[in-house]
Design an enzyme around this catalytic site. Structure first.
Site, PDB file in Angstrom:
ATOM      1  N   GLY A  14       3.574  78.472  28.987  1.00  0.00           N
ATOM      2  CA  GLY A  14       5.036  79.047  28.854  1.00  0.00           C
ATOM      3  C   GLY A  14       5.853  77.884  29.439  1.00  0.00           C
ATOM      4  O   GLY A  14       6.755  78.095  30.335  1.00  0.00           O
ATOM      5  N   GLY A  15       5.601  76.549  28.880  1.00  0.00           N
ATOM      6  CA  GLY A  15       6.207  75.401  29.483  1.00  0.00           C
ATOM      7  C   GLY A  15       7.153  74.806  28.484  1.00  0.00           C
ATOM      8  O   GLY A  15       7.632  73.569  28.812  1.00  0.00           O
ATOM      9  N   THR A  16       7.469  75.345  27.452  1.00  0.00           N
ATOM     10  CA  THR A  16       8.520  74.856  26.359  1.00  0.00           C
ATOM     11  C   THR A  16       9.526  74.451  26.783  1.00  0.00           C
ATOM     12  O   THR A  16      10.437  73.821  26.503  1.00  0.00           O
ATOM     13  CB  THR A  16       8.116  75.253  25.022  1.00  0.00           C
ATOM     14  OG1 THR A  16       8.511  76.761  25.095  1.00  0.00           O
ATOM     15  CG2 THR A  16       6.878  74.904  24.588  1.00  0.00           C
ATOM     16  N   GLY A  18      12.846  76.377  30.021  1.00  0.00           N
ATOM     17  CA  GLY A  18      12.978  77.107  31.387  1.00  0.00           C
ATOM     18  C   GLY A  18      12.101  76.538  32.603  1.00  0.00           C
ATOM     19  O   GLY A  18      11.932  75.200  32.563  1.00  0.00           O
ATOM     20  N   GLY A  20       9.346  76.649  33.202  1.00  0.00           N
ATOM     21  CA  GLY A  20       7.913  76.444  33.417  1.00  0.00           C
ATOM     22  C   GLY A  20       8.050  74.700  32.734  1.00  0.00           C
ATOM     23  O   GLY A  20       7.271  73.776  33.118  1.00  0.00           O
ATOM     24  N   TYR A 150      10.286  95.915  32.439  1.00  0.00           N
ATOM     25  CA  TYR A 150       9.967  94.471  32.929  1.00  0.00           C
ATOM     26  C   TYR A 150       9.339  94.636  34.516  1.00  0.00           C
ATOM     27  O   TYR A 150       8.418  94.017  34.730  1.00  0.00           O
ATOM     28  CB  TYR A 150      11.333  93.694  32.901  1.00  0.00           C
ATOM     29  CG  TYR A 150      11.087  92.293  33.579  1.00  0.00           C
ATOM     30  CD1 TYR A 150      10.473  91.302  32.888  1.00  0.00           C
ATOM     31  CD2 TYR A 150      11.961  92.150  34.720  1.00  0.00           C
ATOM     32  CE1 TYR A 150      10.519  89.972  33.499  1.00  0.00           C
ATOM     33  CE2 TYR A 150      11.797  90.702  35.422  1.00  0.00           C
ATOM     34  CZ  TYR A 150      11.111  89.784  34.832  1.00  0.00           C
ATOM     35  OH  TYR A 150      10.869  88.448  35.236  1.00  0.00           O
TER      36      TYR A 150
HETATM   37  N1  LIG Z   1      15.350  82.994  34.673  1.00  0.00           N
HETATM   38  C1  LIG Z   1      15.305  83.978  35.595  1.00  0.00           C
HETATM   39  O1  LIG Z   1      16.322  84.393  36.502  1.00  0.00           O
HETATM   40  C2  LIG Z   1      13.878  84.755  36.168  1.00  0.00           C
HETATM   41  C3  LIG Z   1      14.149  85.565  37.266  1.00  0.00           C
HETATM   42  C4  LIG Z   1      12.786  86.197  37.778  1.00  0.00           C
HETATM   43  C5  LIG Z   1      11.684  86.116  37.211  1.00  0.00           C
HETATM   44  N2  LIG Z   1      11.738  85.266  35.893  1.00  0.00           N
HETATM   45  C6  LIG Z   1      10.479  84.727  35.196  1.00  0.00           C
HETATM   46  O2  LIG Z   1      10.323  83.395  35.503  1.00  0.00           O
HETATM   47  C7  LIG Z   1       9.178  83.206  34.418  1.00  0.00           C
HETATM   48  C8  LIG Z   1      10.089  82.130  33.502  1.00  0.00           C
HETATM   49  O3  LIG Z   1      11.406  82.547  33.292  1.00  0.00           O
HETATM   50  P1  LIG Z   1      12.651  81.413  32.357  1.00  0.00           P
HETATM   51  O4  LIG Z   1      13.575  81.940  32.659  1.00  0.00           O
HETATM   52  O5  LIG Z   1      12.307  80.069  32.766  1.00  0.00           O
HETATM   53  O6  LIG Z   1      11.808  81.957  30.888  1.00  0.00           O
HETATM   54  P2  LIG Z   1      12.025  81.323  29.685  1.00  0.00           P
HETATM   55  O7  LIG Z   1      13.011  80.122  29.482  1.00  0.00           O
HETATM   56  O8  LIG Z   1      12.390  82.465  28.518  1.00  0.00           O
HETATM   57  O9  LIG Z   1      10.547  80.490  29.233  1.00  0.00           O
HETATM   58  C9  LIG Z   1       9.638  81.295  29.076  1.00  0.00           C
HETATM   59  C10 LIG Z   1       8.432  80.372  28.411  1.00  0.00           C
HETATM   60  O10 LIG Z   1       7.466  81.270  28.226  1.00  0.00           O
HETATM   61  C11 LIG Z   1       6.895  81.252  26.835  1.00  0.00           C
HETATM   62  N3  LIG Z   1       6.777  82.434  26.169  1.00  0.00           N
HETATM   63  C12 LIG Z   1       7.224  83.520  26.168  1.00  0.00           C
HETATM   64  N4  LIG Z   1       6.390  84.553  25.375  1.00  0.00           N
HETATM   65  C13 LIG Z   1       5.359  83.793  25.078  1.00  0.00           C
HETATM   66  C14 LIG Z   1       3.980  84.224  24.810  1.00  0.00           C
HETATM   67  N5  LIG Z   1       3.723  85.396  24.272  1.00  0.00           N
HETATM   68  N6  LIG Z   1       3.015  83.137  24.617  1.00  0.00           N
HETATM   69  C15 LIG Z   1       3.281  82.110  25.233  1.00  0.00           C
HETATM   70  N7  LIG Z   1       4.245  81.773  25.651  1.00  0.00           N
HETATM   71  C16 LIG Z   1       5.380  82.489  25.850  1.00  0.00           C
HETATM   72  C17 LIG Z   1       8.362  80.669  25.884  1.00  0.00           C
HETATM   73  O11 LIG Z   1       8.215  79.947  24.930  1.00  0.00           O
HETATM   74  P3  LIG Z   1       8.722  80.408  23.400  1.00  0.00           P
HETATM   75  O12 LIG Z   1      10.337  80.276  23.519  1.00  0.00           O
HETATM   76  O13 LIG Z   1       8.006  79.446  22.476  1.00  0.00           O
HETATM   77  O14 LIG Z   1       7.990  81.960  23.305  1.00  0.00           O
HETATM   78  C18 LIG Z   1       8.764  79.627  27.237  1.00  0.00           C
HETATM   79  O15 LIG Z   1       8.163  78.499  27.315  1.00  0.00           O
HETATM   80  C19 LIG Z   1       9.166  84.529  33.582  1.00  0.00           C
HETATM   81  O16 LIG Z   1       7.760  85.145  33.833  1.00  0.00           O
HETATM   82  C20 LIG Z   1      10.392  85.382  34.046  1.00  0.00           C
HETATM   83  O17 LIG Z   1       9.916  86.690  33.672  1.00  0.00           O
HETATM   84  C21 LIG Z   1      13.025  84.645  35.428  1.00  0.00           C
END
Ligand SMILES: NC(=O)c1ccc[n+]([C@@H]2O[C@H](COP(=O)([O-])OP(=O)(O)OC[C@H]3O[C@@H](n4cnc5c(N)ncnc54)[C@H](OP(=O)(O)O)[C@@H]3O)[C@@H](O)[C@H]2O)c1
Length: 252
Positions: A14-16, A18, A20, A150
């Site tokens: 999940g590094g593309t 955000g 990651g 969630y």
């Molecule tokens: N942002 C926040 O405020 C926040 C707060 C608390 C916790 N978190 C947690 O922190 C982590 C990262 O959050 P973020 O906001 O950086 O998320 P994000 O920008 O939505 O990025 C998530 C990454 O996971 C990949 N992904 C999603 N579904 C997948 C799948 N089925 N298989 C493989 N890759 C998948 C996405 O790629 P694709 O687009 O290609 O699917 C993307 O690279 C998550 O676990 C989230 O629940 C985030």
């Protein structure tokens, strides 16, 4: 800057985009060889074009165990041993619990929980003894409406952290989690937000966080590298990266 990850191999699930992606870039900056994954083909292509030869970018869906197995095979062929594995992949579609469909429930658990479990199970043989695994949960702060599924998925991941940590002690592999609060990522961690909803969520985050702002992806990336490489006497913990949301009162 010292390249303190020189000679190390790191995998970011999940590094593309955000946090990651920010972690992958920080790892590259620190001298690591990095492989990152994502599910959406367009996001994979975009990350590949932007990172060029600085990283290997593969499409792999964590909800499909056979795709995790294919990734493990690719790692064995090209990169093993992996010194640090980071798992960020997750989705969040916030809904009042009375409106949650069985499909949405299953989708969340398939990606966030089953995906995290089988990623660690299938990739563990590729991880170097004394390496690390860093998962992602969520701040243990008070719940907000619409988060029940969630939060359930992430509570299970928090339990996995302790379970994996004890089972991997014989190989001296440390297992921890980042527990972010409100972080300014392109999705804010929420699927399908309109610009108006995004502004609303962002305003709530700034208001309720004791430090009165969102965290940056860079701040999460620094915490990820800390858990992955520097926290050598730390295993089985969730590190809150939440501006005090789960621990201190805000200014009055
Ligand atoms: N942002 C926040 O405020 C926040 C707060 C608390 C916790 N978190 C947690 O922190 C982590 C990262 O959050 P973020 O906001 O950086 O998320 P994000 O920008 O939505 O990025 C998530 C990454 O996971 C990949 N992904 C999603 N579904 C997948 C799948 N089925 N298989 C493989 N890759 C998948 C996405 O790629 P694709 O687009 O290609 O699917 C993307 O690279 C998550 O676990 C989230 O629940 C985030």
């Amino acid at each position: 800057m010292t390249k303190h990850c020189a000679g190390k191999n790191a995998v970011v699930i999940g590094g593309t985009h955000g946090m990651g992606r920010a972690t992958a870039e920080k790892l590259i900056e620190a001298g690591a060889r990095v492989l990152l994954t994502g599910r959406d083909a367009r996001n994979v292509d975009k990350a590949r074009a932007e990172l060029g030869p600085r990283a290997t970018v593969l499409q792999s869906n964590v909800a499909e165990v056979h795709e995790i197995d294919a990734l493990a095979h690719a790692l064995r062929e090209t990169m093993a041993p992996v010194h640090a594995l980071f798992v960020f992949a997750a989705i969040a579609e916030f809904q009042p619990f009375g409106e949650v469909s069985e499909g949405s429930y299953d989708r969340h658990f398939a990606i966030n929980t089953k995906g995290a479990f089988f990623t660690v199970q299938r990739l563990a043989p590729c991880i170097a003894d004394e390496g690390s695994i860093t998962l992602t949960t969520v701040t243990p702060a008070n719940a907000m409406p619409g988060m029940s599924v969630y939060l359930g998925t992430k509570a299970a991941v928090g339990a996995f952290v302790r379970g994996f940590a004890v089972e991997l002690l014989p190989r001296r592999i440390r297992v921890n989690a980042l527990a972010p609060g409100f972080i300014d990522t392109p999705t804010l961690g929420l699927a399908g937000l309109t610009p108006g909803q995004r502004a609303e969520v962002a305003a709530i985050g700034d208001a309720v966080t004791p430090m009165q702002r969102h965290g940056t992806m860079e701040e999460v990336a620094r915490a990820a590298l800390f858990l992955g490489f520097d926290a050598t006497f730390t295993t089985g913990v969730e590190l809150a990266v939440d501006g005090g949301l789960s621990t201190v009162a805000g200014p009055r």
